[in-house]
Design an enzyme around this catalytic site. Sequence first.
Site, PDB file in Angstrom:
ATOM      1  N   ARG A  18      39.461  30.408  36.144  1.00 17.62           N
ATOM      2  CA  ARG A  18      38.801  31.555  35.466  1.00 17.62           C
ATOM      3  C   ARG A  18      39.912  32.372  34.575  1.00 17.62           C
ATOM      4  O   ARG A  18      39.432  32.788  33.765  1.00 17.62           O
ATOM      5  CB  ARG A  18      38.444  32.668  36.454  1.00 17.62           C
ATOM      6  CG  ARG A  18      37.007  32.014  37.304  1.00 17.62           C
ATOM      7  CD  ARG A  18      36.643  33.044  38.140  1.00 17.62           C
ATOM      8  NE  ARG A  18      37.625  33.061  39.213  1.00 17.62           N
ATOM      9  CZ  ARG A  18      37.637  34.142  40.095  1.00 17.62           C
ATOM     10  NH1 ARG A  18      36.779  35.198  40.160  1.00 17.62           N
ATOM     11  NH2 ARG A  18      38.795  34.334  41.156  1.00 17.62           N
ATOM     12  N   ASN A  36      33.027  32.506  39.200  1.00 20.92           N
ATOM     13  CA  ASN A  36      32.961  31.303  40.342  1.00 20.92           C
ATOM     14  C   ASN A  36      31.750  31.519  40.731  1.00 20.92           C
ATOM     15  O   ASN A  36      30.691  32.650  41.120  1.00 20.92           O
ATOM     16  CB  ASN A  36      34.126  31.436  41.597  1.00 20.92           C
ATOM     17  CG  ASN A  36      35.342  31.252  41.169  1.00 20.92           C
ATOM     18  OD1 ASN A  36      35.386  30.493  40.140  1.00 20.92           O
ATOM     19  ND2 ASN A  36      36.145  31.518  42.078  1.00 20.92           N
TER      20      ASN A  36
END
Length: 89
Positions: A18, A36
Site C-alpha cells: 500500500r 487491503n
Amino acid sequence: MQCLHALVSGRVQGVWFRQSTLEVAQANGLTGWVRNLDDGRVEVMACGKEPGLMQLESWLTIGPELATVAEVKGARVEATEEYSGFVIR
C-alpha cells in the site's frame, strides 16, 4: 478524467504494498486510494491522466521488492467521486 480500478492478488499484504502504491501514484500525479481487503488482496482506485495510470498499472504487476504478485485485474472506470490526493484507506 480516467480512473483505474484494480484488484491485486498474491503475497501483497504485509510487504509495504500500500505504501509503495501510494508513492508510485503520487509520483505519477494520480489521486484516489489503496486498501487491503479481508480476502488478502489489495484494491486500488486511481484517477488521473492516462500515462500515469499506465505507469501505475504496469508497476502493480510487479509491486515492491517483498511482494509476489499473482494477478492484477484492472479496468478503466468512471470516477464516482472526486479525490484531492492519494491515500491509504
